[in-house]
Design a protein around this motif. Structure first.
Motif, mmCIF file in Angstrom:
data_model
loop_
_atom_site.group_PDB
_atom_site.id
_atom_site.type_symbol
_atom_site.label_atom_id
_atom_site.label_comp_id
_atom_site.label_asym_id
_atom_site.label_seq_id
_atom_site.Cartn_x
_atom_site.Cartn_y
_atom_site.Cartn_z
ATOM 1 N N THR A 185 40.720 33.713 39.617
ATOM 2 C CA THR A 185 40.936 33.371 38.213
ATOM 3 C C THR A 185 41.814 34.456 37.585
ATOM 4 O O THR A 185 42.028 35.529 38.161
ATOM 5 C CB THR A 185 39.596 33.293 37.473
ATOM 6 N N LEU A 186 42.320 34.182 36.388
ATOM 7 C CA LEU A 186 43.213 35.150 35.750
ATOM 8 C C LEU A 186 42.504 36.481 35.521
ATOM 9 O O LEU A 186 43.093 37.553 35.717
ATOM 10 C CB LEU A 186 43.720 34.589 34.418
ATOM 11 N N ILE A 187 41.228 36.408 35.108
ATOM 12 C CA ILE A 187 40.483 37.649 34.885
ATOM 13 C C ILE A 187 40.294 38.398 36.198
ATOM 14 O O ILE A 187 40.553 39.603 36.291
ATOM 15 C CB ILE A 187 39.123 37.346 34.243
ATOM 16 N N ALA A 188 39.855 37.676 37.244
ATOM 17 C CA ALA A 188 39.607 38.330 38.526
ATOM 18 C C ALA A 188 40.899 38.848 39.143
ATOM 19 O O ALA A 188 40.921 39.938 39.728
ATOM 20 C CB ALA A 188 38.919 37.353 39.477
ATOM 21 N N GLU A 189 41.980 38.096 39.010
ATOM 22 C CA GLU A 189 43.252 38.552 39.578
ATOM 23 C C GLU A 189 43.747 39.810 38.878
ATOM 24 O O GLU A 189 44.203 40.758 39.521
ATOM 25 C CB GLU A 189 44.301 37.445 39.461
ATOM 26 N N ASN A 190 43.650 39.816 37.550
ATOM 27 C CA ASN A 190 44.068 41.004 36.816
ATOM 28 C C ASN A 190 43.218 42.213 37.200
ATOM 29 O O ASN A 190 43.716 43.327 37.379
ATOM 30 C CB ASN A 190 43.958 40.730 35.312
ATOM 31 N N THR A 191 41.915 41.992 37.360
ATOM 32 C CA THR A 191 41.017 43.084 37.739
ATOM 33 C C THR A 191 41.288 43.556 39.159
ATOM 34 O O THR A 191 41.294 44.756 39.441
ATOM 35 C CB THR A 191 39.561 42.631 37.610
ATOM 36 N N ALA A 192 41.508 42.616 40.076
ATOM 37 C CA ALA A 192 41.805 42.999 41.458
ATOM 38 C C ALA A 192 43.073 43.833 41.525
ATOM 39 O O ALA A 192 43.152 44.818 42.279
ATOM 40 C CB ALA A 192 41.941 41.744 42.320
#
Length: 536
Positions: free
Chosen positions: A264-271
């Motif tokens: 997801t956008l949140i998880a991708e940004n965090t990764a």
């Protein structure tokens, strides 16, 4: 390096709450985040009505997060003929919004009739625009839906134009073929906006990246060894850097395959933040190893071995360099994870006065160590004497200096206190002083005394390790039971063990001279004279 997969997963779990608290990431595949003046920019501070766009959108997202897609389908305007796919369409739209369009529910209008100043028809809210598999722009909209029965309620639903294009939007998602083939439980949303199948894939992918990273690191080291074969330090340097280089290659590969995990956008940004943070740590890890390597190489240099002061400066310099590298690494990692590093630094600045007051002794010792290293009254390996302590300097640290005494005990003294003391350094002396006091018995005649003084002086000057010009043998006084003779000479050595052996030879030589002269050494005696008193 075996811990790298756990570092990646642990970092993801640790940093996801931080990333969720930060500003939302920009949409990756969104043609237009929102129409000008759309409700995404309004209503953040409104009172939320139960039939507002914000409440309806939040209810839809919460139902999808719990995998209750049948309940979530109530917020879709599903056309006739597709009623059997209501739950499927709700799930697919949720996947599309999670990966393609970031919508903050708090930015939506909290009014029952939506935002009336966005230039759209009343009862219509535009969330954003996304391109479908045919590169057509699809507008994501919510429309107000009035109740159709007494049991129904007013709510906002995704417009039919949006629902009709869900399949086309879903076709643009990465790894959709994997979603269509996985079992149901793996498709459920788990912790921190990650699906369960992603939680399973992450450690496996981390291990694979680690294995490939090791191969690439070995290959890069092989090439570097060929290029720098003439350098004597090449093999040691490459051996020291093999782990951070392996970590860097593993992170680069993990970064390259991250898009295929369909975060997801949140998880991708965090990764991405975590990978950048680990990349910084790999860089500073290599820098830390370079500091150790450079220090070891300097210590082994011939010019450094002949300068005792270099060892002390090198020890403190390496410790200070490691501290600076570690501080920079921590600040870079925290900054990437979204922590306000500037606020932390500012807080440390405000607390500097209180810290200085609480750590006066620590600061004093730090400046004391810098003073000792700059002035160099002694260096590591020298014998020093202060107060009643004498010993060999083993190390000069940032806080204290350690001495090994003759009794093999360890004395630790703070540098701030040591810098203010009168220090006698025995290391720089070029010779060691031999001194003893000879006590001749009172029965020794003046002729014998003159013979003894002359023979002792001759004996000293004939010794090959005694400096002839600095010998002194003189009668210095008359004691209670002896004639006192001082014997002073300087032995040409800087090694105490050699001096102890020569001192023994000189003392035995003095005893032989006394015996040849027919004299004896004095013993402590006292004569008591008694007189008779006739009146008693």
């Amino acid at each position: 390096m075996v811990m790298l997969p756990f570092i990646l997963i642990g970092g993801l779990v640790f940093a996801l709450p931080v990333a969720r608290a930060q500003a939302a990431p920009p949409p990756v595949a969104v043609a237009s985040a929102a129409a000008p003046g759309a409700s995404l920019d309004k209503g953040a501070g409104d009172d939320e009505a139960t039939d507002s766009p914000r409440a309806s959108y939040r209810s839809y997202i919460e139902a999808c997060d719990r995998a209750h897609y049948g309940d979530a389908a109530r917020y879709l305007d599903v056309p006739r003929g597709l009623e059997q796919r209501r739950a499927e369409l709700a799930r697919k739209l949720h996947d599309v919004l999670s990966e393609r369009l970031w919508v903050d529910p708090d930015k939506l209008s909290g009014s029952s009739h939506g935002n009336k100043g966005d230039g759209l028809p009343i009862g219509t809210e535009e969330l954003g625009k996304i391109r479908d598999d045919k590169d057509r722009v699809v507008t994501i909209r919510l429309v107000r839906r009035e109740p159709k029965s007494a049991d129904d309620e007013t709510r906002w639903v995704f417009a039919r134009s949006t629902v009709d294009n869900i399949d086309g939007l879903y076709a643009t998602l990465k790894a959709r073929w994997l979603r269509d083939r996985l079992a149901g439980p793996l498709l459920d949303r788990g912790w921190y906006a990650l699906y369960y199948w992603q939680w399973v894939a992450l450690p496996v992918l981390a291990l694979l990246c680690l294995g490939v990273g090791r191969v690439l690191a070995w290959f890069a080291g092989f090439i570097a060894l060929r290029i720098l074969a003439k350098r004597r330090w090449t093999h040691e340097l490459l051996h020291a850097l093999r782990r951070p280089v392996t970590m860097a290659f593993a992170l680069a590969i993990f970064w390259a395959v991250t898009p295929y995990l369909a975060f997801t956008l949140i998880a991708e940004n965090t990764a991405q933040r975590i990978l950048r943070s680990l990349g910084h740590l790999a860089f500073f890890w290599a820098l830390l190893l370079l500091v150790n390597f450079a220090g070891a190489e300097i210590a082994k240099a011939p010019w450094a071995r002949t300068r005792p002061s270099v060892g002390s400066l090198l020890s403190v310099g390496m410790k200070l360099g490691k501290f600076i590298v570690a501080a920079l690494a921590a600040m870079a990692a925290l900054s990437e994870l979204g922590y306000p590093v500037t606020s932390i630094v500012a807080g440390l600045g405000l607390g500097g006065v209180a810290l200085a007051l609480a750590a006066q002794k620590t600061v004093e010792n730090l400046f004391g160590s810098l003073s000792i290293l700059a002035d160099q009254p002694f260096v590591v390996g020298e014998i020093i004497r202060f107060d009643t302590v004498e010993g060999t300097v083993e190390s000069i640290g940032l806080r204290s200096t350690r001495l090994r005494t003759i009794d093999r005990t360890l004395v630790v003294i703070p540098n701030g206190k040591l810098a203010d003391m009168r220090i006698e350094s025995l290391g720089p002396r070029d010779r060691i002083r031999f001194a003893t006091k000879l006590l001749l018995a009172r029965s020794t005649s003046p002729k014998q005394i003159r013979t003894i003084v002359a023979d002792i002086k001759t004996m000293l000057q004939s010794h090959p390790r005694v400096c002839k010009e600095d010998t002194l043998v003189r009668v210095t006084g008359i004691g209670e039971s002896s004639f006192d003779v001082d014997v002073i000479a300087f032995v040409d050595t800087r090694v105490f063990d050699d001096f102890a052996e020569i001192r023994e030879q000189l003392i035995l030589g003095v005893v032989e001279v006394v015996e040849r002269a027919g004299a004896t050494l004095a013993l402590p005696t006292r004569t008591v004279v008694c007189t008779r008193n006739d009146e008693l």
